[in-house]
Design an enzyme around this catalytic site. Structure first.
Site, PDB file in Angstrom:
ATOM      1  N   GLY A  30       2.988   2.441  10.777  1.00  0.00           N
ATOM      2  CA  GLY A  30       3.932   3.536  10.598  1.00  0.00           C
ATOM      3  C   GLY A  30       4.653   3.936  11.874  1.00  0.00           C
TER       4      GLY A  30
ATOM      5  N   HIS B 251      -9.309   1.081   5.059  1.00  0.00           N
ATOM      6  CA  HIS B 251      -8.034   1.298   5.749  1.00  0.00           C
ATOM      7  C   HIS B 251      -8.253   2.230   6.945  1.00  0.00           C
ATOM      8  CE1 HIS B 251      -3.942   2.482   6.614  1.00  0.00           C
ATOM      9  NE2 HIS B 251      -3.566   1.403   5.968  1.00  0.00           N
TER      10      HIS B 251
ATOM     11  N   GLU C  90      -6.655   4.643   8.034  1.00  0.00           N
ATOM     12  CA  GLU C  90      -6.461   6.072   7.736  1.00  0.00           C
ATOM     13  C   GLU C  90      -7.707   6.663   7.101  1.00  0.00           C
ATOM     14  OE1 GLU C  90      -2.813   5.435   5.631  1.00  0.00           O
ATOM     15  OE2 GLU C  90      -1.855   4.882   7.531  1.00  0.00           O
TER      16      GLU C  90
ATOM     17  N   LYS D  15       0.109   4.255  -0.211  1.00  0.00           N
ATOM     18  CA  LYS D  15      -0.545   5.423   0.414  1.00  0.00           C
ATOM     19  C   LYS D  15      -0.336   6.665  -0.473  1.00  0.00           C
ATOM     20  CE  LYS D  15      -0.101   3.143   4.819  1.00  0.00           C
ATOM     21  NZ  LYS D  15       0.053   3.221   6.266  1.00  0.00           N
TER      22      LYS D  15
ATOM     23  N   SER E 207       3.949  -1.943  10.323  1.00  0.00           N
ATOM     24  CA  SER E 207       5.411  -1.998  10.506  1.00  0.00           C
ATOM     25  C   SER E 207       6.002  -3.369  10.177  1.00  0.00           C
ATOM     26  CB  SER E 207       5.794  -1.566  11.933  1.00  0.00           C
ATOM     27  OG  SER E 207       5.357  -0.249  12.174  1.00  0.00           O
TER      28      SER E 207
ATOM     29  N   GLU F 102      -4.874  -4.780  10.662  1.00  0.00           N
ATOM     30  CA  GLU F 102      -3.863  -3.742  10.832  1.00  0.00           C
ATOM     31  C   GLU F 102      -4.126  -2.989  12.135  1.00  0.00           C
ATOM     32  OE1 GLU F 102      -2.050  -2.667   6.765  1.00  0.00           O
ATOM     33  OE2 GLU F 102      -3.740  -1.334   7.111  1.00  0.00           O
TER      34      GLU F 102
ATOM     35  N   ASN G 126       0.862  -1.178   0.000  1.00  0.00           N
ATOM     36  CA  ASN G 126       0.000   0.000   0.000  1.00  0.00           C
ATOM     37  C   ASN G 126       0.900   1.229   0.000  1.00  0.00           C
ATOM     38  OD1 ASN G 126      -1.796   2.044   0.478  1.00  0.00           O
ATOM     39  ND2 ASN G 126      -2.388   1.372   2.541  1.00  0.00           N
TER      40      ASN G 126
HETATM   41  P1  13P Z   1       3.331   0.478   7.645  1.00  0.00           P
HETATM   42  O1  13P Z   1       3.863  -0.798   7.045  1.00  0.00           O
HETATM   43  O2  13P Z   1       4.029   1.702   7.150  1.00  0.00           O
HETATM   44  O3  13P Z   1       3.258   0.397   9.136  1.00  0.00           O
HETATM   45  O4  13P Z   1       1.816   0.621   7.125  1.00  0.00           O
HETATM   46  C1  13P Z   1       0.960  -0.455   7.206  1.00  0.00           C
HETATM   47  C2  13P Z   1      -0.281  -0.111   6.474  1.00  0.00           C
HETATM   48  O5  13P Z   1      -1.041   0.747   6.882  1.00  0.00           O
HETATM   49  C3  13P Z   1      -0.542  -0.822   5.207  1.00  0.00           C
HETATM   50  O6  13P Z   1      -1.827  -0.579   4.756  1.00  0.00           O
END
Ligand code: 13P
Length: 251
Positions: free
Chosen positions: A174, A96, A98, A11, A214, A168, A9
Protein backbone atom coordinates in the site's frame (compact mmCIF):
# COMPACT_ATOMS: atom_id res chain seq x y z
CA UNK A 1 2.95 -28.73 -12.18
CA UNK A 2 3.50 -25.28 -10.73
CA UNK A 3 0.44 -23.05 -11.02
CA UNK A 4 0.45 -19.34 -11.86
CA UNK A 5 -2.01 -17.40 -9.71
CA UNK A 6 -3.19 -13.82 -9.52
CA UNK A 7 -5.20 -13.29 -6.35
CA UNK A 8 -7.03 -10.12 -5.32
CA UNK A 9 -7.13 -9.32 -1.63
CA UNK A 10 -9.90 -6.76 -1.28
CA UNK A 11 -9.10 -6.22 2.42
CA UNK A 12 -11.82 -4.15 4.20
CA UNK A 13 -13.04 -2.42 1.06
CA UNK A 14 -16.35 -2.24 -0.84
CA UNK A 15 -19.93 -2.73 0.32
CA UNK A 16 -21.71 -5.92 -0.72
CA UNK A 17 -23.34 -4.36 -3.83
CA UNK A 18 -20.01 -2.80 -4.83
CA UNK A 19 -18.26 -6.12 -4.30
CA UNK A 20 -20.79 -7.95 -6.46
CA UNK A 21 -20.28 -5.37 -9.23
CA UNK A 22 -16.52 -5.77 -8.99
CA UNK A 23 -16.75 -9.57 -9.07
CA UNK A 24 -18.99 -9.43 -12.15
CA UNK A 25 -16.60 -7.06 -13.90
CA UNK A 26 -13.65 -9.33 -13.09
CA UNK A 27 -15.56 -12.41 -14.31
CA UNK A 28 -16.45 -10.65 -17.56
CA UNK A 29 -12.88 -9.56 -18.28
CA UNK A 30 -11.39 -12.89 -17.19
CA UNK A 31 -12.09 -14.51 -20.57
CA UNK A 32 -8.94 -12.82 -21.92
CA UNK A 33 -6.71 -14.37 -19.27
CA UNK A 34 -4.72 -17.43 -20.43
CA UNK A 35 -5.98 -20.75 -19.10
CA UNK A 36 -2.74 -21.46 -17.21
CA UNK A 37 -3.28 -18.45 -14.93
CA UNK A 38 -5.69 -19.02 -12.06
CA UNK A 39 -7.63 -16.00 -10.79
CA UNK A 40 -8.69 -15.78 -7.16
CA UNK A 41 -10.70 -13.08 -5.40
CA UNK A 42 -10.76 -12.60 -1.63
CA UNK A 43 -13.59 -10.30 -0.58
CA UNK A 44 -14.60 -9.62 3.04
CA UNK A 45 -16.58 -12.34 4.88
CA UNK A 46 -19.89 -10.48 4.47
CA UNK A 47 -19.53 -10.58 0.69
CA UNK A 48 -18.60 -14.23 0.17
CA UNK A 49 -22.06 -15.66 -0.44
CA UNK A 50 -23.12 -12.96 -2.88
CA UNK A 51 -19.77 -12.92 -4.66
CA UNK A 52 -19.89 -16.71 -5.03
CA UNK A 53 -23.21 -16.26 -6.83
CA UNK A 54 -21.77 -13.51 -9.02
CA UNK A 55 -18.84 -15.75 -9.99
CA UNK A 56 -20.98 -18.78 -10.80
CA UNK A 57 -20.08 -20.15 -14.23
CA UNK A 58 -16.69 -18.42 -14.21
CA UNK A 59 -13.40 -20.14 -13.42
CA UNK A 60 -12.49 -17.59 -10.75
CA UNK A 61 -11.83 -19.11 -7.34
CA UNK A 62 -13.20 -17.60 -4.14
CA UNK A 63 -11.02 -17.03 -1.10
CA UNK A 64 -11.51 -15.72 2.42
CA UNK A 65 -9.01 -13.34 3.99
CA UNK A 66 -8.77 -15.18 7.32
CA UNK A 67 -10.44 -17.91 9.36
CA UNK A 68 -10.92 -18.78 13.02
CA UNK A 69 -8.33 -20.83 14.91
CA UNK A 70 -11.14 -22.96 16.37
CA UNK A 71 -13.46 -25.35 14.55
CA UNK A 72 -16.80 -24.18 16.05
CA UNK A 73 -18.53 -23.08 19.21
CA UNK A 74 -18.67 -20.09 21.53
CA UNK A 75 -16.22 -17.76 19.76
CA UNK A 76 -18.25 -14.64 19.14
CA UNK A 77 -17.39 -12.78 15.97
CA UNK A 78 -15.27 -15.54 14.46
CA UNK A 79 -15.79 -17.34 11.14
CA UNK A 80 -14.97 -21.04 10.86
CA UNK A 81 -13.41 -23.00 8.01
CA UNK A 82 -16.61 -25.03 7.58
CA UNK A 83 -18.57 -21.80 7.14
CA UNK A 84 -16.11 -20.69 4.47
CA UNK A 85 -16.32 -24.03 2.72
CA UNK A 86 -20.13 -23.91 2.83
CA UNK A 87 -20.27 -20.59 0.94
CA UNK A 88 -18.02 -21.90 -1.79
CA UNK A 89 -14.55 -20.79 -0.73
CA UNK A 90 -11.73 -22.74 -2.28
CA UNK A 91 -8.95 -20.81 -0.51
CA UNK A 92 -8.27 -18.76 2.54
CA UNK A 93 -5.48 -16.22 2.94
CA UNK A 94 -3.72 -16.65 6.30
CA UNK A 95 -1.03 -14.70 8.12
CA UNK A 96 -1.37 -11.45 6.22
CA UNK A 97 0.97 -8.85 7.71
CA UNK A 98 -2.00 -6.65 8.62
CA UNK A 99 -3.35 -9.49 10.76
CA UNK A 100 0.06 -10.12 12.30
CA UNK A 101 0.58 -6.41 12.95
CA UNK A 102 -2.88 -5.22 14.08
CA UNK A 103 -4.54 -8.38 15.41
CA UNK A 104 -1.69 -10.21 17.09
CA UNK A 105 -1.63 -13.18 14.73
CA UNK A 106 1.27 -15.42 15.76
CA UNK A 107 2.96 -18.28 13.93
CA UNK A 108 1.56 -20.65 16.59
CA UNK A 109 -1.98 -19.48 15.86
CA UNK A 110 -1.31 -19.83 12.15
CA UNK A 111 -0.36 -23.47 12.59
CA UNK A 112 -3.83 -24.08 14.08
CA UNK A 113 -5.54 -22.15 11.30
CA UNK A 114 -3.65 -23.88 8.49
CA UNK A 115 -4.48 -27.26 10.07
CA UNK A 116 -8.19 -26.49 10.25
CA UNK A 117 -8.27 -25.03 6.74
CA UNK A 118 -6.60 -28.07 5.17
CA UNK A 119 -8.81 -30.48 7.13
CA UNK A 120 -11.87 -28.64 5.82
CA UNK A 121 -10.61 -29.05 2.25
CA UNK A 122 -9.57 -25.42 1.77
CA UNK A 123 -6.32 -24.37 0.13
CA UNK A 124 -4.18 -21.83 1.96
CA UNK A 125 -2.37 -18.71 0.78
CA UNK A 126 0.14 -18.17 3.59
CA UNK A 127 1.68 -14.69 3.75
CA UNK A 128 5.20 -13.99 4.93
CA UNK A 129 7.33 -10.85 4.76
CA UNK A 130 9.65 -8.55 6.66
CA UNK A 131 8.97 -5.00 7.83
CA UNK A 132 11.12 -1.97 7.02
CA UNK A 133 13.23 -2.13 10.21
CA UNK A 134 13.98 -5.78 9.58
CA UNK A 135 15.02 -5.10 5.99
CA UNK A 136 17.17 -2.13 6.97
CA UNK A 137 18.86 -4.29 9.60
CA UNK A 138 19.60 -6.88 6.89
CA UNK A 139 17.37 -9.47 8.59
CA UNK A 140 14.88 -10.02 5.75
CA UNK A 141 16.08 -13.49 4.79
CA UNK A 142 16.07 -14.65 8.42
CA UNK A 143 12.59 -13.26 9.11
CA UNK A 144 11.01 -14.81 6.05
CA UNK A 145 12.80 -18.11 6.61
CA UNK A 146 11.60 -18.25 10.23
CA UNK A 147 7.98 -17.39 9.33
CA UNK A 148 8.00 -20.09 6.65
CA UNK A 149 9.56 -22.77 8.84
CA UNK A 150 7.58 -21.97 12.01
CA UNK A 151 4.31 -22.61 10.24
CA UNK A 152 4.94 -24.99 7.36
CA UNK A 153 7.36 -27.39 9.03
CA UNK A 154 4.35 -28.67 10.98
CA UNK A 155 2.86 -30.04 7.77
CA UNK A 156 3.57 -32.86 5.33
CA UNK A 157 4.78 -32.89 1.74
CA UNK A 158 1.27 -33.93 0.78
CA UNK A 159 -0.21 -30.90 2.59
CA UNK A 160 2.18 -28.65 0.66
CA UNK A 161 0.30 -29.38 -2.57
CA UNK A 162 -2.57 -27.30 -1.14
CA UNK A 163 -0.44 -24.42 0.13
CA UNK A 164 0.61 -21.29 -1.72
CA UNK A 165 3.08 -18.85 -0.19
CA UNK A 166 2.81 -15.10 -0.72
CA UNK A 167 5.89 -12.99 -0.06
CA UNK A 168 4.69 -9.54 0.91
CA UNK A 169 7.37 -7.16 2.20
CA UNK A 170 5.47 -4.95 4.66
CA UNK A 171 7.26 -1.81 3.44
CA UNK A 172 5.88 -2.37 -0.06
CA UNK A 173 2.23 -2.90 0.95
CA UNK A 174 0.00 0.00 0.00
CA UNK A 175 3.00 2.33 -0.20
CA UNK A 176 3.45 2.45 -3.97
CA UNK A 177 6.99 1.27 -3.30
CA UNK A 178 7.37 -2.11 -5.00
CA UNK A 179 10.25 -4.45 -4.30
CA UNK A 180 12.44 -4.63 -7.39
CA UNK A 181 12.16 -7.83 -9.36
CA UNK A 182 15.65 -8.76 -8.13
CA UNK A 183 14.77 -8.09 -4.46
CA UNK A 184 11.61 -10.19 -4.74
CA UNK A 185 13.29 -12.98 -6.70
CA UNK A 186 16.08 -13.49 -4.15
CA UNK A 187 13.55 -13.92 -1.36
CA UNK A 188 11.35 -16.20 -3.46
CA UNK A 189 14.39 -18.33 -4.26
CA UNK A 190 15.23 -18.47 -0.55
CA UNK A 191 11.67 -19.59 0.31
CA UNK A 192 11.81 -22.29 -2.35
CA UNK A 193 15.14 -23.56 -1.03
CA UNK A 194 13.74 -23.72 2.54
CA UNK A 195 10.86 -25.82 1.22
CA UNK A 196 13.20 -27.99 -0.84
CA UNK A 197 15.46 -28.69 2.15
CA UNK A 198 12.50 -29.95 4.14
CA UNK A 199 10.15 -31.52 1.61
CA UNK A 200 12.34 -32.28 -1.41
CA UNK A 201 12.79 -30.90 -4.90
CA UNK A 202 9.51 -32.05 -6.42
CA UNK A 203 7.45 -30.27 -3.73
CA UNK A 204 9.58 -27.12 -4.04
CA UNK A 205 9.30 -27.11 -7.84
CA UNK A 206 5.52 -27.40 -7.68
CA UNK A 207 5.10 -24.68 -5.04
CA UNK A 208 3.44 -21.46 -6.18
CA UNK A 209 5.07 -18.39 -4.61
CA UNK A 210 3.25 -15.08 -5.13
CA UNK A 211 4.63 -11.59 -4.74
CA UNK A 212 2.51 -8.91 -3.04
CA UNK A 213 3.18 -5.22 -2.39
CA UNK A 214 2.16 -2.40 -4.73
CA UNK A 215 1.93 -4.79 -7.67
CA UNK A 216 0.18 -3.14 -10.62
CA UNK A 217 -0.17 -3.60 -14.39
CA UNK A 218 2.92 -1.42 -15.00
CA UNK A 219 5.31 -3.51 -12.88
CA UNK A 220 3.76 -7.00 -12.96
CA UNK A 221 5.49 -8.14 -16.14
CA UNK A 222 8.97 -7.49 -14.80
CA UNK A 223 8.17 -9.32 -11.56
CA UNK A 224 6.47 -12.29 -13.22
CA UNK A 225 9.42 -12.82 -15.57
CA UNK A 226 11.53 -13.98 -12.63
CA UNK A 227 11.82 -17.77 -12.42
CA UNK A 228 10.59 -18.03 -8.81
CA UNK A 229 7.76 -15.47 -8.95
CA UNK A 230 4.61 -17.34 -9.89
CA UNK A 231 2.04 -14.57 -9.70
CA UNK A 232 0.79 -11.92 -7.35
CA UNK A 233 -1.32 -11.20 -4.30
CA UNK A 234 -2.83 -7.87 -5.19
CA UNK A 235 -4.31 -5.29 -2.81
CA UNK A 236 -5.19 -1.83 -4.13
CA UNK A 237 -5.05 -2.75 -7.81
CA UNK A 238 -7.51 -5.63 -7.24
CA UNK A 239 -10.26 -3.10 -6.55
CA UNK A 240 -10.40 -2.15 -10.24
CA UNK A 241 -11.29 -5.03 -12.56
CA UNK A 242 -9.27 -3.50 -15.38
CA UNK A 243 -6.08 -3.27 -13.30
CA UNK A 244 -6.54 -6.71 -11.77
CA UNK A 245 -7.00 -8.33 -15.17
CA UNK A 246 -4.17 -6.20 -16.56
CA UNK A 247 -1.90 -7.80 -13.98
CA UNK A 248 -3.13 -11.28 -14.92
CA UNK A 249 -2.31 -10.52 -18.56
CA UNK A 250 1.29 -9.73 -17.63
CA UNK A 251 2.60 -13.31 -17.75
P1 13P B 1 -1.14 -3.52 -2.18
O1 13P B 1 -1.18 -4.19 -3.52
O2 13P B 1 -2.23 -2.52 -1.98
O3 13P B 1 0.22 -2.98 -1.87
O4 13P B 1 -1.42 -4.67 -1.09
C1 13P B 1 -0.73 -5.86 -1.16
C2 13P B 1 -1.33 -6.80 -0.18
O5 13P B 1 -1.24 -6.62 1.01
C3 13P B 1 -2.09 -7.95 -0.72
O6 13P B 1 -2.39 -8.86 0.28
Amino acid sequence: MRKFIVAGNWKMNTTVPEGVELAKAVAKAAAEVPANVELVVAPPFTHLYAVAEALRGSKIALSAQNCADKAKGAYTGEVSVDMLKSVGCEYTILGHSERRQYYGETDAKLVEKVKLALEAGLKVILCVGENLDEREAGKHFDVVKAQTENVLFNFSADDMSRIVIAYEPVWAIGTGKTATAAQAEEIHRCIRSVIEARFGKAVADDLTILYGGSCKPSNAKELFQEPDIDGGLIGGAALKAEDFIGIALSF
